[in-house]
Scaffold this active site. Sequence first.
Site, PDB file in Angstrom:
ATOM      1  N   ASP A  94       0.958  -1.351   0.022  1.00 42.63           N
ATOM      2  CA  ASP A  94      -0.001   0.146   0.097  1.00 42.63           C
ATOM      3  C   ASP A  94       0.913   1.275  -0.041  1.00 42.63           C
ATOM      4  O   ASP A  94       2.088   1.014   0.035  1.00 42.63           O
ATOM      5  CB  ASP A  94      -0.920  -0.086   1.278  1.00 42.63           C
ATOM      6  CG  ASP A  94      -2.381   0.394   1.014  1.00 42.63           C
ATOM      7  OD1 ASP A  94      -2.464   1.410   0.028  1.00 42.63           O
ATOM      8  OD2 ASP A  94      -3.253   0.305   1.871  1.00 42.63           O
ATOM      9  N   ASP A 124      -9.905   3.653  -3.836  1.00 43.37           N
ATOM     10  CA  ASP A 124     -10.658   2.434  -3.515  1.00 43.37           C
ATOM     11  C   ASP A 124     -12.085   2.170  -4.058  1.00 43.37           C
ATOM     12  O   ASP A 124     -12.712   3.321  -4.164  1.00 43.37           O
ATOM     13  CB  ASP A 124     -10.508   2.515  -2.000  1.00 43.37           C
ATOM     14  CG  ASP A 124      -9.389   2.377  -1.188  1.00 43.37           C
ATOM     15  OD1 ASP A 124      -8.237   2.238  -1.931  1.00 43.37           O
ATOM     16  OD2 ASP A 124      -9.327   1.976   0.118  1.00 43.37           O
TER      17      ASP A 124
HETATM   18  C1  GLA Z   1      -5.877   1.366   1.166  1.00 46.23           C
HETATM   19  C2  GLA Z   1      -5.910   0.275   0.161  1.00 46.23           C
HETATM   20  C3  GLA Z   1      -7.129  -0.774   0.465  1.00 46.23           C
HETATM   21  C4  GLA Z   1      -7.044  -1.421   1.701  1.00 46.23           C
HETATM   22  C5  GLA Z   1      -6.583  -0.183   2.758  1.00 46.23           C
HETATM   23  C6  GLA Z   1      -6.374  -0.766   4.007  1.00 46.23           C
HETATM   24  O1  GLA Z   1      -6.968   2.091   1.185  1.00 46.23           O
HETATM   25  O2  GLA Z   1      -6.060   0.921  -1.193  1.00 46.23           O
HETATM   26  O3  GLA Z   1      -7.435  -1.571  -0.714  1.00 46.23           O
HETATM   27  O4  GLA Z   1      -5.869  -2.000   1.392  1.00 46.23           O
HETATM   28  O5  GLA Z   1      -5.862   0.612   2.501  1.00 46.23           O
HETATM   29  O6  GLA Z   1      -6.219  -0.042   5.198  1.00 46.23           O
END
Ligand code: GLA
Length: 393
Positions: free
Chosen positions: A150, A205
């Site tokens: 991430d 996301d």
């Molecule tokens: C980010 C990523 C998500 C998830 C969250 C976890 O937002 O894009 O897919 O892994 O972190 O905290």
Amino acid sequence: MKRLPYLIAFAALASPAAKAEKFQGLAMTPPMGWNTWNTFAENCSDALVRETADAMAANGMRDAGYVYIVIDDCWAKKERDPDGNLVADPVKFPGGMKALGDYLHSKGFKFGMYGCAGKTTCGGYPGGRGHEFQDARLYASWGVDYFKYDWCDHGTANGPESYRIMSDAIRAAGRPIIFSLCEWGQNQPWLWAEPVGHLWRTTGDIGASYATGGKNKWEHGWKTLLDMQVGLEKYAGPGHWNDPDMLEVGNKGLTLAESRGHFSFWCLLAAPLIAGNDVRHMAPEIRAILTNRDVIAIDQDALGREGFRFRVDKDKEIWAKELSNKEWAVCVLNTGDAPAKLTLDMHELTFLTEQYYDVTDVWAGKPAGTALDPHAAMVDSHDVMLFRLKPGS
Ligand code: GLA
């Protein structure tokens, strides 16, 4: 003396470490699996992962190809141990990660884990920055097969460089691991990540909606993310995939039609198919979507082409994906707010190269005449008609 920093920078560029070389031959088709995040967020646990694996072995998902079970954020203790190692949260994962990985492997699954290129993960757990080689060795020792990395709390770190370091660390650890870059498309990874990883997020996301966001304000509906793939199709291929984020199929916020539309398009995009619903308690209609082999075959086609948007009309879009053996998948989406009669005149599909095609209605699982026939159907709002065209005579 002023020149020294430049010399050091040049030496770094010229050193083998700067030339990332991921493990080759992995993810030759888009990875398929399941991830804890979309439904369970910080509530991941050993019990959840085992129960999910058991459910996926029993409900046909594993045999349909969903083999990577990935533990996302919030699996670790908030502090590293005195030697700087990450430690699994002893309450959530009392048996430790190695034993859990062994369990997954014994059931025919592969083991995925999550980390972050910043100082802390998005959930506030220790990030990998400065610990890349140590962490990669730890993941390898746990039997990890897939690693998502991430981008929270990265400060002024350079994106491509951060991911190259982790790629090198995985390579040095010696265990073939699929490397999944999750920097949300911020540094245009499609331009530089092919030697570094096997898939890269192209967007922020996903949330469980068509186009109105999700339960958190930074999430987007699947149609919003779909639109963001336009133009990126040329960067995907075997071993290197655009990732428009995981599946929300079956999650509250999507109608059944929207789940079917979402799944159809992720297959058309040759996207990784990482389910994000509670597969232990899944309606039969959702299971039928996720395990439809003919639809999955479009995603997993060996040619590895990502689909493209061919045409936008009022309340209707046409997308297409080239498949092996001169076959095509064509998907027509009702973008309107109400059920509508959609028509597809295949004479308009100017990308087709053959004179005759036999057509299958993929969701119906039935022949649907030839490309010379008119194709029309009532289609729910945000649902699709999905066809497979095979050269005929
Ligand atoms: C980010 C990523 C998500 C998830 C969250 C976890 O937002 O894009 O897919 O892994 O972190 O905290």
